[in-house]
Design a protein around this motif. Sequence first.
Motif, PDB file in Angstrom:
ATOM      1  N   SER A 115       0.827  -1.217   0.000  1.00 22.13           N
ATOM      2  CA  SER A 115       0.000   0.000   0.000  1.00 22.13           C
ATOM      3  C   SER A 115       0.855   1.259   0.000  1.00 22.13           C
ATOM      4  O   SER A 115       0.400   2.312  -0.428  1.00 22.13           O
ATOM      5  N   GLN A 257       4.460   6.916  -6.371  1.00 23.39           N
ATOM      6  CA  GLN A 257       4.271   7.775  -5.189  1.00 23.39           C
ATOM      7  C   GLN A 257       4.089   9.237  -5.565  1.00 23.39           C
ATOM      8  O   GLN A 257       3.841  10.064  -4.706  1.00 23.39           O
ATOM      9  N   ARG A 261      -0.388   9.020  -8.921  1.00 27.16           N
ATOM     10  CA  ARG A 261      -0.438   7.660  -8.363  1.00 27.16           C
ATOM     11  C   ARG A 261      -0.779   6.600  -9.426  1.00 27.16           C
ATOM     12  O   ARG A 261      -0.071   6.434 -10.384  1.00 27.16           O
ATOM     13  N   GLY A 321      -7.471   2.844   0.155  1.00 32.32           N
ATOM     14  CA  GLY A 321      -7.940   4.162   0.600  1.00 32.32           C
ATOM     15  C   GLY A 321      -8.817   4.024   1.823  1.00 32.32           C
ATOM     16  O   GLY A 321      -8.975   4.968   2.591  1.00 32.32           O
ATOM     17  N   THR A 324      -6.456   0.411   3.626  1.00 31.82           N
ATOM     18  CA  THR A 324      -5.004   0.534   3.583  1.00 31.82           C
ATOM     19  C   THR A 324      -4.521   1.095   4.923  1.00 31.82           C
ATOM     20  O   THR A 324      -5.215   1.911   5.553  1.00 31.82           O
ATOM     21  N   ASP A 327      -4.322   4.985   5.747  1.00 36.88           N
ATOM     22  CA  ASP A 327      -5.650   5.608   5.847  1.00 36.88           C
ATOM     23  C   ASP A 327      -6.356   5.183   7.138  1.00 36.88           C
ATOM     24  O   ASP A 327      -6.969   6.006   7.816  1.00 36.88           O
TER      25      ASP A 327
ATOM     26  N   ASN B  89       9.305  11.510   6.907  1.00 38.16           N
ATOM     27  CA  ASN B  89       7.896  11.202   7.167  1.00 38.16           C
ATOM     28  C   ASN B  89       7.296  12.057   8.282  1.00 38.16           C
ATOM     29  O   ASN B  89       6.080  12.219   8.362  1.00 38.16           O
ATOM     30  N   LEU B  92       5.423  14.767   6.678  1.00 35.86           N
ATOM     31  CA  LEU B  92       4.496  14.349   5.614  1.00 35.86           C
ATOM     32  C   LEU B  92       3.064  14.214   6.119  1.00 35.86           C
ATOM     33  O   LEU B  92       2.832  13.643   7.191  1.00 35.86           O
ATOM     34  N   SER B  94      -0.912  12.717   5.747  1.00 36.69           N
ATOM     35  CA  SER B  94      -1.372  11.341   5.506  1.00 36.69           C
ATOM     36  C   SER B  94      -2.333  11.216   4.340  1.00 36.69           C
ATOM     37  O   SER B  94      -2.880  10.138   4.106  1.00 36.69           O
ATOM     38  N   TYR B  95      -2.549  12.288   3.610  1.00 38.55           N
ATOM     39  CA  TYR B  95      -3.524  12.223   2.515  1.00 38.55           C
ATOM     40  C   TYR B  95      -3.030  11.283   1.411  1.00 38.55           C
ATOM     41  O   TYR B  95      -1.906  11.430   0.935  1.00 38.55           O
ATOM     42  N   THR B  96      -3.845  10.334   1.017  1.00 39.63           N
ATOM     43  CA  THR B  96      -3.399   9.312   0.067  1.00 39.63           C
ATOM     44  C   THR B  96      -4.153   9.361  -1.259  1.00 39.63           C
ATOM     45  O   THR B  96      -4.016   8.448  -2.074  1.00 39.63           O
ATOM     46  N   GLN B  97      -4.949  10.373  -1.487  1.00 45.70           N
ATOM     47  CA  GLN B  97      -5.780  10.436  -2.693  1.00 45.70           C
ATOM     48  C   GLN B  97      -6.638   9.173  -2.820  1.00 45.70           C
ATOM     49  O   GLN B  97      -6.889   8.673  -3.915  1.00 45.70           O
ATOM     50  N   CYS B  98      -7.018   8.616  -1.658  1.00 48.72           N
ATOM     51  CA  CYS B  98      -7.849   7.394  -1.604  1.00 48.72           C
ATOM     52  C   CYS B  98      -7.162   6.195  -2.288  1.00 48.72           C
ATOM     53  O   CYS B  98      -7.845   5.336  -2.849  1.00 48.72           O
ATOM     54  N   GLY B 100      -4.209   4.792  -0.609  1.00 48.70           N
ATOM     55  CA  GLY B 100      -3.369   4.167   0.402  1.00 48.70           C
ATOM     56  C   GLY B 100      -1.962   4.725   0.412  1.00 48.70           C
ATOM     57  O   GLY B 100      -1.184   4.465   1.325  1.00 48.70           O
ATOM     58  N   MET B 101      -1.612   5.489  -0.628  1.00 43.43           N
ATOM     59  CA  MET B 101      -0.243   5.968  -0.809  1.00 43.43           C
ATOM     60  C   MET B 101      -0.111   7.454  -0.496  1.00 43.43           C
ATOM     61  O   MET B 101      -0.666   8.294  -1.215  1.00 43.43           O
ATOM     62  N   PRO B 102       0.635   7.808   0.547  1.00 39.00           N
ATOM     63  CA  PRO B 102       0.886   9.230   0.799  1.00 39.00           C
ATOM     64  C   PRO B 102       1.793   9.823  -0.285  1.00 39.00           C
ATOM     65  O   PRO B 102       2.391   9.089  -1.062  1.00 39.00           O
ATOM     66  N   GLY B 103       1.916  11.147  -0.288  1.00 35.56           N
ATOM     67  CA  GLY B 103       2.699  11.820  -1.338  1.00 35.56           C
ATOM     68  C   GLY B 103       4.171  11.952  -0.981  1.00 35.56           C
ATOM     69  O   GLY B 103       4.661  13.028  -0.678  1.00 35.56           O
ATOM     70  N   PHE B 104       4.877  10.838  -1.047  1.00 36.24           N
ATOM     71  CA  PHE B 104       6.276  10.822  -0.630  1.00 36.24           C
ATOM     72  C   PHE B 104       7.193  11.623  -1.563  1.00 36.24           C
ATOM     73  O   PHE B 104       8.343  11.839  -1.241  1.00 36.24           O
TER      74      PHE B 104
END
Lengths: 431, 133
Positions: A115, A257, A261, A321, A324, A327, B89, B92, B94-98, B100-104
């Motif tokens: 994830s 990333q 995405r 989302g 995961t 989230d 981190n 950073l 925690s928003y993942t754009q739905c 699961g992946m943050p904007g690293f």
Amino acid sequence: MTEVGNTFKDIVCTFCGCLCDDIIIEVDGEKIVKNTNGCAISKERFVGHMENRCLQPTVKGNPVTLEKAIQRAVEIIASSKRLLIYGLSSTENDAQREAYRLAEITGSVVDNTTSVCHGPTILGAQESGETTAALAEVRHRADLVIYWGANPAAAHPRHIPHYIRQPGEYIKDPKKDRQIWLVDVRETTTTRMVDRFLKINPATDLEVIQTLRALIRGTKLDVTEVGGIDIKELEEIATAMKTAKYGVLFFGLGLTQSWGRHRNIDAAIRLIQDLNAHTKWGLMPMRGHYNVSGANKTSTWVTGYPYAIDFARGYPRFSPGEYTAVDMLARGEPDAMLNIAADPVAHFPRAAVAHLASIPVINIDPKFNMTSQLAEVNIPAAIAGIECDGAATRMDGLPLYLKKVIDPPDGVIPDRDILRMMIKSLEKVMK
Amino acid sequence: MSSGSVKVIVTSGRTLNQGRAMEKGKITQDYEDAVALCEMGSTTMEALGIENGDTVIVKTGLGKINVKAKLNKNLPEGMAFIPCGPYFNYLLDSYTQCTGMPGFKSLEVTITAARGAKIQTVEELTQKMKEGI
């Protein structure tokens, strides 16, 4: 026969998704003293396998027996209403299977480190399909290899020297007959290893890929540059890609990333599909943890889904989302966490770690890590591929058997056995 | 002593030292040395008035953290790099754009010189996060 005296040949390295299987390990008594053929990270993994080790189970920092640690872990799991099981990509397939079993009987969420690495790759593939290849096929056939948003010199140090800059059946001279290109937002150590470097502006991957798709389809574009690359150069790149005999696109976290995405991956897959109307192309994610590819496969075999799975209703549901790990933690949803072979405290954003710090955590790992500093229960595990056997899946999907070369420290057992003890105890408690 | 500040996009990723140190163990000096740093180009370092090895404060809307500056002549102006790990981190969201992946990969930060300022150890950083600071 692979073992001669204390020398073990053809050992699979369990660091990255390359799973290099030509490692020679020399053991002297209870120590690994030499790793031949491995990269710098592989040498550290094998020769340094006893450094920073967690050797004693603890509960709230106090040393306890393994049985007592399991007992406390089971109490936490049994009393939890929303358990999150996470990690699993730096362990072997059997341990992963036990984790899914545990998730099923407890109605928990189970997610793996996909994830936060190639999860978007899977989402892209679910949308657009997959055109892949075996690494051996790449070595034998590819005359154009492109790395996009990847830095193999740092993350997969032998990817280029072991699989790509090697002669193959149809590529006699890998320096002359095969071109290696790199697309990235910055110059990295990989830049020095490739034939051509294309620097694009940050967060423009999607535009550049879509532009290449348009050019490959013969569309004339009324722009002078895209993503910092002159349109003339992009036209030349598109032609080179179309006229390659066999091309492969390896992509890394620079694509998964960054902004866009899974849409970046979706576009990359469609680019490869477009190219296959003209010639032969494949693409492959540069999987990081040695068995993260295996975690996706075992999860899909067992539950039907590759990651982010909720068993709360008694059957598996998939929702990235939502289920995961980042989230869930950022929403403050889990009331307990079982972490296996990963370090979310080191690799998750701060808000996710803040919630993790407020709930009971059970941490199974061979070494001390940042999560073990916060965990209520710490259980040391044997290192798969060094101290116990198992199976893992290479980045191209090839499963490989991991051999044991040395005994684990006294009282330390594999992840799979720790999880089996938990399941056995839980089944009694939950009757 | 601060010599002003610069705004840059910071990206994170793997380095060979980070990989080696991670395999050795997270609770080691090697790991801290490998991840508690911020690579930047010579223009950025000149603008900050700092030298290789000086401490800098990297700040986002979420917080700030001290790391060691490292010269990377290959980084373009306006871009910095922090190896993936707890120091990056910490800044950073925690928003993942739905997904699961943050904007690293692209974080807008302000970097300020802080020569001589202390860099927290991995254990101190863990404790800080435990206390929700």
